[in-house]
Design a protein around this motif. Sequence first.
Motif, mmCIF file in Angstrom:
data_model
loop_
_atom_site.group_PDB
_atom_site.id
_atom_site.type_symbol
_atom_site.label_atom_id
_atom_site.label_comp_id
_atom_site.label_asym_id
_atom_site.label_seq_id
_atom_site.Cartn_x
_atom_site.Cartn_y
_atom_site.Cartn_z
ATOM 1 N N PHE A 36 10.200 -8.730 -5.120
ATOM 2 C CA PHE A 36 9.615 -7.504 -4.577
ATOM 3 C C PHE A 36 8.921 -6.715 -5.678
ATOM 4 O O PHE A 36 7.864 -6.120 -5.444
ATOM 5 C CB PHE A 36 10.691 -6.644 -3.904
ATOM 6 N N ALA A 37 9.483 -6.687 -6.885
ATOM 7 C CA ALA A 37 8.862 -5.968 -8.005
ATOM 8 C C ALA A 37 7.514 -6.579 -8.358
ATOM 9 O O ALA A 37 6.537 -5.855 -8.600
ATOM 10 C CB ALA A 37 9.784 -5.985 -9.214
ATOM 11 N N VAL A 38 7.430 -7.901 -8.367
ATOM 12 C CA VAL A 38 6.162 -8.573 -8.672
ATOM 13 C C VAL A 38 5.147 -8.306 -7.568
ATOM 14 O O VAL A 38 3.984 -7.964 -7.843
ATOM 15 C CB VAL A 38 6.391 -10.088 -8.866
ATOM 16 N N VAL A 39 5.571 -8.424 -6.325
ATOM 17 C CA VAL A 39 4.665 -8.193 -5.193
ATOM 18 C C VAL A 39 4.190 -6.743 -5.175
ATOM 19 O O VAL A 39 2.993 -6.472 -4.986
ATOM 20 C CB VAL A 39 5.354 -8.569 -3.862
ATOM 21 N N GLY A 71 5.826 -4.596 -15.611
ATOM 22 C CA GLY A 71 6.948 -4.380 -16.531
ATOM 23 C C GLY A 71 7.900 -3.302 -16.053
ATOM 24 O O GLY A 71 9.126 -3.494 -16.048
ATOM 25 N N LEU A 72 7.375 -2.171 -15.631
ATOM 26 C CA LEU A 72 8.254 -1.097 -15.170
ATOM 27 C C LEU A 72 8.902 -1.433 -13.831
ATOM 28 O O LEU A 72 10.049 -1.049 -13.582
ATOM 29 C CB LEU A 72 7.490 0.226 -15.080
ATOM 30 N N GLY A 73 8.183 -2.146 -12.979
ATOM 31 C CA GLY A 73 8.785 -2.579 -11.718
ATOM 32 C C GLY A 73 9.953 -3.522 -11.954
ATOM 33 O O GLY A 73 11.012 -3.399 -11.332
ATOM 34 N N LEU A 74 9.773 -4.481 -12.852
ATOM 35 C CA LEU A 74 10.858 -5.413 -13.180
ATOM 36 C C LEU A 74 12.010 -4.708 -13.896
ATOM 37 O O LEU A 74 13.177 -5.051 -13.693
ATOM 38 C CB LEU A 74 10.334 -6.570 -14.016
ATOM 39 N N LEU A 75 11.692 -3.714 -14.723
ATOM 40 C CA LEU A 75 12.743 -2.950 -15.386
ATOM 41 C C LEU A 75 13.595 -2.206 -14.362
ATOM 42 O O LEU A 75 14.828 -2.175 -14.466
ATOM 43 C CB LEU A 75 12.137 -1.970 -16.394
ATOM 44 N N ALA A 76 12.956 -1.620 -13.367
ATOM 45 C CA ALA A 76 13.713 -0.941 -12.308
ATOM 46 C C ALA A 76 14.557 -1.934 -11.524
ATOM 47 O O ALA A 76 15.691 -1.637 -11.145
ATOM 48 C CB ALA A 76 12.761 -0.194 -11.379
ATOM 49 N N ALA A 77 14.023 -3.128 -11.282
ATOM 50 C CA ALA A 77 14.802 -4.151 -10.576
ATOM 51 C C ALA A 77 16.026 -4.562 -11.389
ATOM 52 O O ALA A 77 17.113 -4.744 -10.840
ATOM 53 C CB ALA A 77 13.922 -5.364 -10.280
ATOM 54 N N TYR A 101 12.720 1.333 -3.111
ATOM 55 C CA TYR A 101 11.998 2.573 -3.407
ATOM 56 C C TYR A 101 11.838 2.758 -4.915
ATOM 57 O O TYR A 101 10.776 3.150 -5.399
ATOM 58 C CB TYR A 101 12.722 3.794 -2.832
ATOM 59 N N ALA A 102 12.916 2.504 -5.644
ATOM 60 C CA ALA A 102 12.877 2.665 -7.094
ATOM 61 C C ALA A 102 11.908 1.686 -7.740
ATOM 62 O O ALA A 102 11.168 2.047 -8.658
ATOM 63 C CB ALA A 102 14.278 2.490 -7.674
ATOM 64 N N VAL A 103 11.888 0.455 -7.242
ATOM 65 C CA VAL A 103 10.995 -0.559 -7.800
ATOM 66 C C VAL A 103 9.539 -0.189 -7.528
ATOM 67 O O VAL A 103 8.685 -0.274 -8.422
ATOM 68 C CB VAL A 103 11.348 -1.948 -7.231
ATOM 69 N N LEU A 104 9.231 0.216 -6.311
ATOM 70 C CA LEU A 104 7.860 0.617 -5.990
ATOM 71 C C LEU A 104 7.445 1.843 -6.804
ATOM 72 O O LEU A 104 6.326 1.898 -7.335
ATOM 73 C CB LEU A 104 7.698 0.893 -4.496
ATOM 74 N N ALA A 105 8.335 2.822 -6.926
ATOM 75 C CA ALA A 105 8.024 4.018 -7.715
ATOM 76 C C ALA A 105 7.784 3.666 -9.180
ATOM 77 O O ALA A 105 6.875 4.218 -9.816
ATOM 78 C CB ALA A 105 9.161 5.033 -7.591
ATOM 79 N N ALA A 106 8.558 2.739 -9.718
ATOM 80 C CA ALA A 106 8.371 2.328 -11.108
ATOM 81 C C ALA A 106 7.051 1.586 -11.290
ATOM 82 O O ALA A 106 6.360 1.770 -12.296
ATOM 83 C CB ALA A 106 9.535 1.454 -11.561
ATOM 84 N N ALA A 107 6.671 0.759 -10.321
ATOM 85 C CA ALA A 107 5.393 0.051 -10.413
ATOM 86 C C ALA A 107 4.231 1.042 -10.357
ATOM 87 O O ALA A 107 3.261 0.920 -11.125
ATOM 88 C CB ALA A 107 5.273 -0.972 -9.294
ATOM 89 N N ILE A 108 4.322 2.021 -9.490
ATOM 90 C CA ILE A 108 3.265 3.048 -9.409
ATOM 91 C C ILE A 108 3.234 3.868 -10.692
ATOM 92 O O ILE A 108 2.151 4.191 -11.204
ATOM 93 C CB ILE A 108 3.471 3.931 -8.167
ATOM 94 N N LEU A 109 4.391 4.197 -11.224
ATOM 95 C CA LEU A 109 4.442 4.945 -12.484
ATOM 96 C C LEU A 109 3.822 4.147 -13.625
ATOM 97 O O LEU A 109 3.069 4.694 -14.437
ATOM 98 C CB LEU A 109 5.891 5.305 -12.814
ATOM 99 N N GLY A 110 4.117 2.859 -13.680
ATOM 100 C CA GLY A 110 3.502 2.010 -14.703
ATOM 101 C C GLY A 110 1.999 1.962 -14.563
ATOM 102 O O GLY A 110 1.274 1.959 -15.561
ATOM 103 N N TYR A 111 1.503 1.907 -13.338
ATOM 104 C CA TYR A 111 0.064 1.922 -13.119
ATOM 105 C C TYR A 111 -0.533 3.252 -13.594
ATOM 106 O O TYR A 111 -1.559 3.272 -14.271
ATOM 107 C CB TYR A 111 -0.243 1.724 -11.624
ATOM 108 N N GLN A 112 0.099 4.349 -13.237
ATOM 109 C CA GLN A 112 -0.430 5.655 -13.583
ATOM 110 C C GLN A 112 -0.359 5.940 -15.076
ATOM 111 O O GLN A 112 -1.209 6.642 -15.623
ATOM 112 C CB GLN A 112 0.312 6.753 -12.804
ATOM 113 N N ILE A 113 0.638 5.404 -15.753
ATOM 114 C CA ILE A 113 0.774 5.630 -17.202
ATOM 115 C C ILE A 113 -0.371 4.950 -17.955
ATOM 116 O O ILE A 113 -1.000 5.552 -18.815
ATOM 117 C CB ILE A 113 2.125 5.087 -17.713
ATOM 118 N N LYS A 114 -0.656 3.713 -17.615
ATOM 119 C CA LYS A 114 -1.632 2.944 -18.379
ATOM 120 C C LYS A 114 -3.056 3.087 -17.859
ATOM 121 O O LYS A 114 -3.979 2.639 -18.483
ATOM 122 C CB LYS A 114 -1.211 1.466 -18.382
ATOM 123 N N ARG A 115 -3.225 3.696 -16.725
ATOM 124 C CA ARG A 115 -4.554 3.845 -16.156
ATOM 125 C C ARG A 115 -5.390 4.618 -17.126
ATOM 126 O O ARG A 115 -6.315 4.510 -17.649
ATOM 127 C CB ARG A 115 -4.447 4.578 -14.821
#
Length: 115
Positions: A36-39, A71-77, A101-115
Amino acid sequence: MLGRLVLLLLQIVIGWFGSTAIMGFIKFGEFRLFIFAVVAAIVVFLIGIIAAQVLKDVGTPSSHTLSWALGLGLLAAVLWTWGPQLPLLSEIPWGRVRAEYAVLAAAILGYQIKR
């Protein structure tokens, strides 16, 4: 500024429904949260690419952005899977936030950090 807010809202809504719809086709019981974190990271990244073409003030994401989201999504997982078993993290109430929810939020946070 408005374009970034719209991007964030799109990533939350479409990221959740898109990721859960894709996960309906994937049957892995033990590693389901990691898949789910990868997807979720890929869906969030693709939403960013499409939004960059449509919205103003939204830049095109790079491969580093995908790496951060993944990376952040997998870290949350990892934290939601093995966090309650670790002595230092056993006091945190992990059950209050659903793992997806935590995994999706971490993936979005990772996107927003590096954007």
